[in-house]
Design a protein around this motif. Structure first.
Motif, mmCIF file in Angstrom:
data_model
loop_
_atom_site.group_PDB
_atom_site.id
_atom_site.type_symbol
_atom_site.label_atom_id
_atom_site.label_comp_id
_atom_site.label_asym_id
_atom_site.label_seq_id
_atom_site.Cartn_x
_atom_site.Cartn_y
_atom_site.Cartn_z
ATOM 1 N N MET A 1 69.582 58.310 89.913
ATOM 2 C CA MET A 1 70.928 58.026 89.919
ATOM 3 C C MET A 1 71.866 59.099 90.854
ATOM 4 O O MET A 1 72.839 58.728 91.421
ATOM 5 N N ALA A 2 71.115 60.176 91.115
ATOM 6 C CA ALA A 2 71.823 61.373 92.160
ATOM 7 C C ALA A 2 71.571 60.836 93.592
ATOM 8 O O ALA A 2 71.969 61.576 94.425
ATOM 9 N N GLY A 3 70.633 59.919 93.928
ATOM 10 C CA GLY A 3 70.435 59.582 95.075
ATOM 11 C C GLY A 3 68.985 59.907 95.770
ATOM 12 O O GLY A 3 68.620 59.690 96.834
ATOM 13 N N VAL A 4 68.096 60.373 94.869
ATOM 14 C CA VAL A 4 66.899 61.004 95.159
ATOM 15 C C VAL A 4 66.089 59.547 95.238
ATOM 16 O O VAL A 4 66.066 59.041 93.933
ATOM 17 N N PRO A 5 65.313 59.215 96.176
ATOM 18 C CA PRO A 5 64.450 57.712 96.350
ATOM 19 C C PRO A 5 63.220 58.051 95.417
ATOM 20 O O PRO A 5 62.322 58.030 96.359
ATOM 21 N N VAL A 6 63.228 58.084 94.018
ATOM 22 C CA VAL A 6 62.090 58.387 93.485
ATOM 23 C C VAL A 6 61.736 56.728 92.609
ATOM 24 O O VAL A 6 62.534 55.964 92.475
ATOM 25 N N TYR A 7 60.382 56.440 92.637
ATOM 26 C CA TYR A 7 59.993 55.241 92.058
ATOM 27 C C TYR A 7 58.771 55.590 91.309
ATOM 28 O O TYR A 7 58.117 56.386 91.478
ATOM 29 N N MET A 8 58.545 54.350 90.498
ATOM 30 C CA MET A 8 57.452 54.663 89.469
ATOM 31 C C MET A 8 56.562 53.391 89.594
ATOM 32 O O MET A 8 57.180 52.170 89.762
ATOM 33 N N SER A 9 55.193 53.448 89.440
ATOM 34 C CA SER A 9 54.206 52.450 89.660
ATOM 35 C C SER A 9 53.309 52.472 88.517
ATOM 36 O O SER A 9 52.835 53.623 88.290
ATOM 37 N N LYS A 10 53.111 51.320 87.903
ATOM 38 C CA LYS A 10 51.649 51.235 87.074
ATOM 39 C C LYS A 10 50.545 50.852 87.667
ATOM 40 O O LYS A 10 50.270 50.591 88.779
ATOM 41 N N GLY A 11 49.444 51.012 86.542
ATOM 42 C CA GLY A 11 48.065 50.552 87.095
ATOM 43 C C GLY A 11 47.461 51.837 87.463
ATOM 44 O O GLY A 11 47.793 53.003 87.519
ATOM 45 N N LYS A 12 46.140 51.429 87.878
ATOM 46 C CA LYS A 12 45.181 52.623 88.471
ATOM 47 C C LYS A 12 45.686 53.123 89.701
ATOM 48 O O LYS A 12 46.179 52.496 90.735
ATOM 49 N N GLY A 13 45.958 54.552 89.756
ATOM 50 C CA GLY A 13 46.437 55.216 90.833
ATOM 51 C C GLY A 13 48.105 55.230 90.779
ATOM 52 O O GLY A 13 48.752 55.884 91.866
ATOM 53 N N GLY A 14 48.660 54.659 89.855
ATOM 54 C CA GLY A 14 50.082 54.638 89.457
ATOM 55 C C GLY A 14 50.568 56.069 89.296
ATOM 56 O O GLY A 14 49.839 56.935 88.715
ATOM 57 N N GLY A 15 52.008 56.004 89.124
ATOM 58 C CA GLY A 15 52.369 57.270 88.726
ATOM 59 C C GLY A 15 54.026 57.147 89.240
ATOM 60 O O GLY A 15 54.636 56.227 89.755
ATOM 61 N N ILE A 16 54.379 58.676 89.244
ATOM 62 C CA ILE A 16 55.789 58.733 89.787
ATOM 63 C C ILE A 16 55.669 59.404 91.057
ATOM 64 O O ILE A 16 54.786 60.250 91.797
ATOM 65 N N SER A 17 56.513 58.642 92.396
ATOM 66 C CA SER A 17 56.345 59.065 93.846
ATOM 67 C C SER A 17 57.945 59.225 94.535
ATOM 68 O O SER A 17 58.837 58.784 93.524
ATOM 69 N N ILE A 18 57.983 59.609 95.331
ATOM 70 C CA ILE A 18 58.888 59.793 96.207
ATOM 71 C C ILE A 18 58.994 59.118 97.476
ATOM 72 O O ILE A 18 57.857 59.246 98.075
ATOM 73 N N MET A 19 59.977 58.540 98.026
ATOM 74 C CA MET A 19 59.919 57.977 99.558
ATOM 75 C C MET A 19 59.244 58.806 100.588
ATOM 76 O O MET A 19 59.646 59.954 100.441
#
Length: 308
Positions: free
Chosen positions: A44-62
């Motif tokens: 919401m603050a504008g930091v481009p973070v995203y989450m992915s599921k599955g093997k090797g997934g997790g929290i990432s940033i652009m």
């Protein structure tokens, strides 16, 4: 606490490609639900973070995201790196870690464009140890004992409450309260010998203004008046002239010599400084100092003539 956690999470994401929510939860000792809320706050603050599921997934940033574009300009970044490198040169603890974190923030591995080193060429490695012991005494407020040679060549043992390290001109100095003199003093670190940090802990005193103290120190320590020198240098000494004097005070003559007018407390250091230029300098004024330098050169010549 939440703000600090959000900043650290952002730094970690910039340094690593993917982080598990569970890993972050364990690191900060919070629930995974709290981590999910933190990620939502960052997004919401504008930091481009995203989450992915599955093997090797997790929290990432652009991948191309850089805090420098959001908060700091290129010039701000360079100034920050210089400041950290300067602290690193003083052997300040944990600066390497700070530099690594800053590099991660900016997505920039090229912080090696600047290096700061205050040690002299050919200096003894023990000088660094002396510096570190003085730093320890200041931070832990421990008394120091050392032998000191002043500018008149007089030696004495000092018992000092170390207050501050000062870098001025081309050298390091220690500022502290000397119990022998019962007053504040400035000591050139290169003249401090046989340094010992004691177990006694002192209570830090209220220190006077530095400018006022420095002026009084010069008068009290040397007990000699200031002398205004007019010096004429040959062109071969030009590199040292610009090292030691402001460009505005250097006057070029028609015969490729350079005149400098400057003032110092008159003592052995001044005579030695002038003599260090050898044949590349001439004392024009005052006549008395000119005579002193001439006599010392004659005495030196006798030594060499006797060995030939």
């Amino acid at each position: 606490m939440k703000i600090n956690r959000l900043i650290e999470i952002t730094v970690l994401l910039l340094k690593k490609e993917v982080i598990k929510a569970k890993e972050l939860a364990e690191r900060f000792e919070v629930s995974t639900r709290t981590i999910y809320r933190d990620i939502e706050t960052l997004s919401m603050a504008g930091v481009p973070v995203y989450m992915s599921k599955g093997k090797g997934g997790g929290i990432s940033i652009m991948e191309d995201y850089s805090l420098s574009k959001t908060f700091l300009s290129k010039e701000d970044k360079e100034s920050l790196i210089i400041a950290l490198k300067t602290l690193k040169a003083t052997k300040y603890p944990e600066i390497d870690s700070a530099i690594a974190k800053i590099s991660g923030l900016f997505k920039d591995d090229d912080e090696d464009w600047v290096q700061v080193d205050f040690s002299h060429w050919g200096s003894n490695p023990n000088e660094n140890q002396k510096f570190n012991r003085i730093k320890e005494a200041i931070l832990k407020r421990k008394m120091m004992t050392f032998n000191y040679i002043n500018s008149r060549g007089e030696g004495s043992q000092r018992y000092v409450e170390a207050m501050k390290l000062i870098y001025k001109g081309v050298g390091w100095y220690l500022y502290g309260y000397c119990r022998l003199k019962e007053n504040f003093r400035i000591f050139r670190i290169s003249r401090i010998k046989e340094l010992v940090v004691n177990d006694e802990v002192f209570k830090r005193r209220q220190t006077p203004l530095m400018d006022h103290m420095e002026y009084e120190e010069t008068q009290k320590e040397t007990k000699r008046p200031w002398v205004t020198l007019k010096l004429r240098f040959k062109e071969e000494a030009l590199y040292r002239i610009y090292d030691d004097f402001d460009a505005e005070s250097i006057v070029k003559n028609d015969n490729n010599t350079y005149d400098v007018t400057t003032s110092y407390p008159e003592d052995e250091w001044v005579y030695g400084y002038i003599l260090s230029f050898g044949r590349k300098v001439e004392v024009l004024e005052p006549p008395r100092v000119r005579g002193i330098i001439a006599n010392r050169l004659k005495e030196a010549l006798k030594i060499y003539n006797g060995s030939l």
